[in-house]
Design a protein around this motif. Sequence first.
Motif, PDB file in Angstrom:
ATOM      1  N   GLN A   1       0.813  -1.216   0.000  1.00  0.00           N
ATOM      2  CA  GLN A   1       0.000   0.000   0.000  1.00  0.00           C
ATOM      3  C   GLN A   1       0.844   1.262   0.000  1.00  0.00           C
ATOM      4  O   GLN A   1       0.450   2.282  -0.585  1.00  0.00           O
ATOM      5  CB  GLN A   1      -0.936  -0.006   1.212  1.00  0.00           C
ATOM      6  CG  GLN A   1      -2.085   0.984   1.094  1.00  0.00           C
ATOM      7  CD  GLN A   1      -2.972   0.695  -0.105  1.00  0.00           C
ATOM      8  OE1 GLN A   1      -3.340  -0.443  -0.357  1.00  0.00           O
ATOM      9  NE2 GLN A   1      -3.295   1.744  -0.872  1.00  0.00           N
TER      10      GLN A   1
ATOM     11  N   THR B   1      -0.216   1.910 -14.327  1.00  0.00           N
ATOM     12  CA  THR B   1      -0.835   3.158 -13.884  1.00  0.00           C
ATOM     13  C   THR B   1      -0.910   3.141 -12.359  1.00  0.00           C
ATOM     14  O   THR B   1      -0.754   2.091 -11.736  1.00  0.00           O
ATOM     15  CB  THR B   1      -2.245   3.298 -14.459  1.00  0.00           C
ATOM     16  OG1 THR B   1      -3.107   2.353 -13.804  1.00  0.00           O
ATOM     17  CG2 THR B   1      -2.263   3.068 -15.961  1.00  0.00           C
ATOM     18  N   PRO B   2      -1.173   4.282 -11.738  1.00  0.00           N
ATOM     19  CA  PRO B   2      -1.335   4.276 -10.275  1.00  0.00           C
ATOM     20  C   PRO B   2      -2.457   3.363  -9.797  1.00  0.00           C
ATOM     21  O   PRO B   2      -2.488   2.997  -8.620  1.00  0.00           O
ATOM     22  CB  PRO B   2      -1.629   5.745  -9.959  1.00  0.00           C
ATOM     23  CG  PRO B   2      -0.953   6.505 -11.058  1.00  0.00           C
ATOM     24  CD  PRO B   2      -1.137   5.655 -12.284  1.00  0.00           C
ATOM     25  N   ASN B   3      -3.374   2.977 -10.683  1.00  0.00           N
ATOM     26  CA  ASN B   3      -4.442   2.033 -10.327  1.00  0.00           C
ATOM     27  C   ASN B   3      -4.072   0.585 -10.622  1.00  0.00           C
ATOM     28  O   ASN B   3      -4.948  -0.278 -10.676  1.00  0.00           O
ATOM     29  CB  ASN B   3      -5.728   2.403 -11.068  1.00  0.00           C
ATOM     30  CG  ASN B   3      -6.319   3.699 -10.552  1.00  0.00           C
ATOM     31  OD1 ASN B   3      -6.230   4.003  -9.366  1.00  0.00           O
ATOM     32  ND2 ASN B   3      -6.905   4.476 -11.453  1.00  0.00           N
TER      33      ASN B   3
ATOM     34  N   PHE C   1       1.623   2.125  -3.530  1.00  0.00           N
ATOM     35  CA  PHE C   1       0.438   2.519  -4.289  1.00  0.00           C
ATOM     36  C   PHE C   1      -0.004   3.929  -3.902  1.00  0.00           C
ATOM     37  O   PHE C   1      -0.375   4.747  -4.758  1.00  0.00           O
ATOM     38  CB  PHE C   1      -0.710   1.529  -4.058  1.00  0.00           C
ATOM     39  CG  PHE C   1      -0.329   0.089  -4.246  1.00  0.00           C
ATOM     40  CD1 PHE C   1       0.697  -0.283  -5.108  1.00  0.00           C
ATOM     41  CD2 PHE C   1      -0.989  -0.911  -3.545  1.00  0.00           C
ATOM     42  CE1 PHE C   1       1.058  -1.606  -5.273  1.00  0.00           C
ATOM     43  CE2 PHE C   1      -0.641  -2.236  -3.704  1.00  0.00           C
ATOM     44  CZ  PHE C   1       0.386  -2.588  -4.564  1.00  0.00           C
ATOM     45  N   ASP C   2       0.020   4.208  -2.611  1.00  0.00           N
ATOM     46  CA  ASP C   2      -0.382   5.542  -2.149  1.00  0.00           C
ATOM     47  C   ASP C   2       0.542   6.619  -2.701  1.00  0.00           C
ATOM     48  O   ASP C   2       0.085   7.702  -3.105  1.00  0.00           O
ATOM     49  CB  ASP C   2      -0.382   5.594  -0.619  1.00  0.00           C
ATOM     50  CG  ASP C   2      -1.509   4.771  -0.012  1.00  0.00           C
ATOM     51  OD1 ASP C   2      -2.444   4.402  -0.743  1.00  0.00           O
ATOM     52  OD2 ASP C   2      -1.430   4.465   1.203  1.00  0.00           O
ATOM     53  N   LYS C   3       1.846   6.328  -2.739  1.00  0.00           N
ATOM     54  CA  LYS C   3       2.803   7.312  -3.271  1.00  0.00           C
ATOM     55  C   LYS C   3       2.534   7.578  -4.752  1.00  0.00           C
ATOM     56  O   LYS C   3       2.543   8.729  -5.196  1.00  0.00           O
ATOM     57  CB  LYS C   3       4.230   6.797  -3.081  1.00  0.00           C
ATOM     58  CG  LYS C   3       5.315   7.727  -3.645  1.00  0.00           C
ATOM     59  CD  LYS C   3       6.702   7.146  -3.406  1.00  0.00           C
ATOM     60  CE  LYS C   3       7.775   7.988  -4.091  1.00  0.00           C
ATOM     61  NZ  LYS C   3       7.911   9.327  -3.493  1.00  0.00           N
ATOM     62  N   ALA C   4       2.268   6.518  -5.508  1.00  0.00           N
ATOM     63  CA  ALA C   4       2.008   6.682  -6.938  1.00  0.00           C
ATOM     64  C   ALA C   4       0.782   7.551  -7.185  1.00  0.00           C
ATOM     65  O   ALA C   4       0.773   8.421  -8.066  1.00  0.00           O
ATOM     66  CB  ALA C   4       1.832   5.315  -7.591  1.00  0.00           C
ATOM     67  N   ARG C   5      -0.281   7.316  -6.397  1.00  0.00           N
ATOM     68  CA  ARG C   5      -1.500   8.089  -6.591  1.00  0.00           C
ATOM     69  C   ARG C   5      -1.314   9.535  -6.137  1.00  0.00           C
ATOM     70  O   ARG C   5      -1.795  10.477  -6.784  1.00  0.00           O
ATOM     71  CB  ARG C   5      -2.652   7.427  -5.838  1.00  0.00           C
ATOM     72  CG  ARG C   5      -3.091   6.108  -6.486  1.00  0.00           C
ATOM     73  CD  ARG C   5      -3.951   5.261  -5.597  1.00  0.00           C
ATOM     74  NE  ARG C   5      -4.201   3.954  -6.214  1.00  0.00           N
ATOM     75  CZ  ARG C   5      -4.312   2.819  -5.549  1.00  0.00           C
ATOM     76  NH1 ARG C   5      -4.204   2.811  -4.226  1.00  0.00           N
ATOM     77  NH2 ARG C   5      -4.533   1.693  -6.189  1.00  0.00           N
ATOM     78  N   LYS C   6      -0.621   9.711  -5.039  1.00  0.00           N
ATOM     79  CA  LYS C   6      -0.426  11.054  -4.505  1.00  0.00           C
ATOM     80  C   LYS C   6       0.421  11.902  -5.445  1.00  0.00           C
ATOM     81  O   LYS C   6       0.119  13.084  -5.701  1.00  0.00           O
ATOM     82  CB  LYS C   6       0.240  10.972  -3.130  1.00  0.00           C
ATOM     83  CG  LYS C   6       0.505  12.328  -2.493  1.00  0.00           C
ATOM     84  CD  LYS C   6       1.168  12.165  -1.124  1.00  0.00           C
ATOM     85  CE  LYS C   6       1.459  13.523  -0.500  1.00  0.00           C
ATOM     86  NZ  LYS C   6       2.133  13.367   0.821  1.00  0.00           N
ATOM     87  N   GLU C   7       1.497  11.305  -5.998  1.00  0.00           N
ATOM     88  CA  GLU C   7       2.428  12.056  -6.838  1.00  0.00           C
ATOM     89  C   GLU C   7       2.119  11.894  -8.326  1.00  0.00           C
ATOM     90  O   GLU C   7       2.832  12.439  -9.159  1.00  0.00           O
ATOM     91  CB  GLU C   7       3.861  11.610  -6.539  1.00  0.00           C
ATOM     92  CG  GLU C   7       4.259  11.857  -5.094  1.00  0.00           C
ATOM     93  CD  GLU C   7       5.692  11.442  -4.791  1.00  0.00           C
ATOM     94  OE1 GLU C   7       6.458  11.190  -5.752  1.00  0.00           O
ATOM     95  OE2 GLU C   7       6.062  11.388  -3.603  1.00  0.00           O
ATOM     96  N   ASN C   8       1.066  11.129  -8.636  1.00  0.00           N
ATOM     97  CA  ASN C   8       0.638  10.928 -10.021  1.00  0.00           C
ATOM     98  C   ASN C   8       1.782  10.404 -10.886  1.00  0.00           C
ATOM     99  O   ASN C   8       2.069  10.927 -11.965  1.00  0.00           O
ATOM    100  CB  ASN C   8       0.077  12.226 -10.606  1.00  0.00           C
ATOM    101  CG  ASN C   8      -0.779  11.963 -11.841  1.00  0.00           C
ATOM    102  OD1 ASN C   8      -1.218  10.841 -12.065  1.00  0.00           O
ATOM    103  ND2 ASN C   8      -0.987  13.000 -12.623  1.00  0.00           N
TER     104      ASN C   8
END
Length: 811
Positions: free
Chosen positions: A44, A196-198, A47-54
Amino acid sequence: MPAGGKGSRSSSTPQRVPNRLIHEKSPYLLQHAYNPVDWYPWGQEAFDKARKENKPIFLSGEALIFSDWGVVGLVRCAQGVAVDGEGPLGLVGLPGDQRPGPLPSSQGHLASLPLTHRWPPDFFPWSCSVGYSTCHWCHMMEEESFQNEEIGRLLSEDFVSVKVDREERPDVDKVYMTFVQATSSGGGWPMNVWLTPNLQPFVGGTYFPPEDGLTRVGFRTVLLRIREQWKQNKNALLENSQRVTTALLARSEISMGDRQLPPSAATMNSRCFQQLDEGYDEEYGGFAEAPKFPTPVILSFLFSYWLSHRLTQDGSRAQQMALHTLKMMANGGIRDHVGQGFHRYSTDRQWHVPHFEKMLYDQAQLAVAYSQAFQISGDEFYSDVAKDILQYVTRSLSHRSGGFYSAEDADSPPERGMRPKEGAYYVWTANEVQQLLPEPVLGATEPLTSGQLFMKHYGLTEAGNISSSQDPKGELQGQNVLTVRYSLELTAARFGLDVEGVRTLLNTGLEKLFQARKHRPKPHLDSKMLAAWNGLMVSGYAVTGAVLGQDRLINYATNGAKFLKRHMFDVASGRLMRTCYTSSGGTVEHSNPPCWGFLEDYAFVVRGLLDLYEASQESAWLEWALRLQDTQDRLFWDSQGGGYFCSEAELGAGLPLRLKDDQDGAEPSANSVSAHNLLRLHGFTGHKDWMDKCVCLLTAFSERMRRVPVALPEMVRALSAQQQTLKQIVICGDRQAKDTKALVQCVHSIYIPNKVLILADGDPSSFLSRQLPFLSTLRRLEDQATAYVCENQACSMPITDPCELRKLLHP
């Protein structure tokens, strides 16, 4: 220090700072703990870093992607593999450590990242292996790219870089391998995939050199292009990634649909046999030109096919194909003649020069295959090979508490302090052999030393017996791989010696080489222990011990099962753990939180426990098998479509796919093994639910079996067993009595794949008596141990003589 940690191949240096992988247990992740890359383990936080920083996620661990615009990475493709694929390069990639079987054709172009370069249509790229600690090509990419400061900066600044041990997380591996295979008609390890971040994949590749070459794209170039595309065309990439995922969801669905019953076993058997027959190598055995892999699932299918077609030409052909392949493998260089055990695969058609890695799952399955070959042929050559395999596992892959380690590396330093090279531990120069074996051989028809005799028999030459085409990096120049070139009789006749004398000289030579090899730096040991592979190894010891009548081997199986129950089973939840590890002091450790088991862990452990019950007649193992099967059904069964998912729904949360494994490859599919397990459990208990689940499972995989039966030979075997009905062989007697043991050993000496062996000790309160009430009606004849063979709710007349039992079971 745990194998694969700081003391492994990628050792630390004082000026380097460890990344966050230093806190992991996996030997593979620890090998990357000092890379100048901001690595994350799968989880997690990444994953959180990828979504936060796009940022896109770079997942390091698997395979090649071909696209409409060309190929991202450089791989070499398997020669001679027929592929029904689409796109400019619809080829099956050859992994360095495992080749997938036949694959269905691609459904259109599931496009990945556009690149300007197009490979010529006759170009065959290289697909090799990453994602676990004993992988040769993982080591290469780690040294060339992941230790590179500039590449490390690119990965850390522009991507969220995630390392996955594919042996710890087979669910992650399967999901993105499905993407790779769907878009390329091929795949393998190593796998480097961008998400992708997802967590939806949009591009991937395999082994990359750090810089561009004349015919290949370098890793640095790939990173720069992906970074540019992500910045300029991100929306298009996201939309394309969503289309890929949607297509994969539709393509990967395995379900009963409107079907009520599975296909005809006779038809599937015939098709599978014909497909194997067409690809068989008459001269050297096996089912490909090169490279060649041990394929125990295929050999097991051929033995079963022989049994049900013994009086036909095809039946004889199936037996010959399997026995010949096993003999050629055992005589070839894929077998370690000095230290026992089998290497991962042969790089050539002749089984001569191997990829030197040794995997636990190969040893486990091949021990069973050679034991079955002995049952069928009566030739002690095969039983000797089975015993040698288990000798290697006992010596080199066994934990003192009873568990089994995962693998030994292909690479090791030729001398201490030198850079590791593939095969260095296993190969020999002519000079080394002659110095170790200088004694003259008395009675020969010409002047002869033990070394010269040894070199002749095992095909060693002064210049080395490894061709340059099999040694592209020049690491094996002047070296020799031992292969048996002549029979003992021919070698003896060549020098006018007696056969037993030659046998003694060769065995003495092997022992001297073994002692000399102990002084070489050893290959890295992956001391991670996996429940699934430990289950396979319990089967390996149990089946071989039962066939050969060796209690010592059955005891090793028992200790392995005890290890699983003590260290890899959570009593409160009834769940298996996937992994455990060896600490620096040799004790057993677990990750925190624990890595819970996947479908293959349950399926392979249940099979091991059923084999152990039949070998030992200790009903506690059967009881535990039933409990694990209940847990497996609860966690993985698809009540809508039939069959088992590979992973728990919760464990795989966030992954774009939840898959059912539909390929019997280097390891059998967990669904194929589960089909057998359900049949056997029905035979042991009479519970109708087991049979109903088996029929649903086989029905769900009907289309896959019909389309490519050779991709599921183990499931075709289960289909045959389900439609032919299992034999219940009941021995009434005292487990420790000689007459009981004689009847039990009679059963084990015969190849009867579709049976369950039950010991009825006369106790009406025993576990099996409660499961199968009819056992109380079976009596000992004249107070002697007595056998009954039961089929379709009818039992044979009582039998007390092992010879009479043999005639009934093997007419």
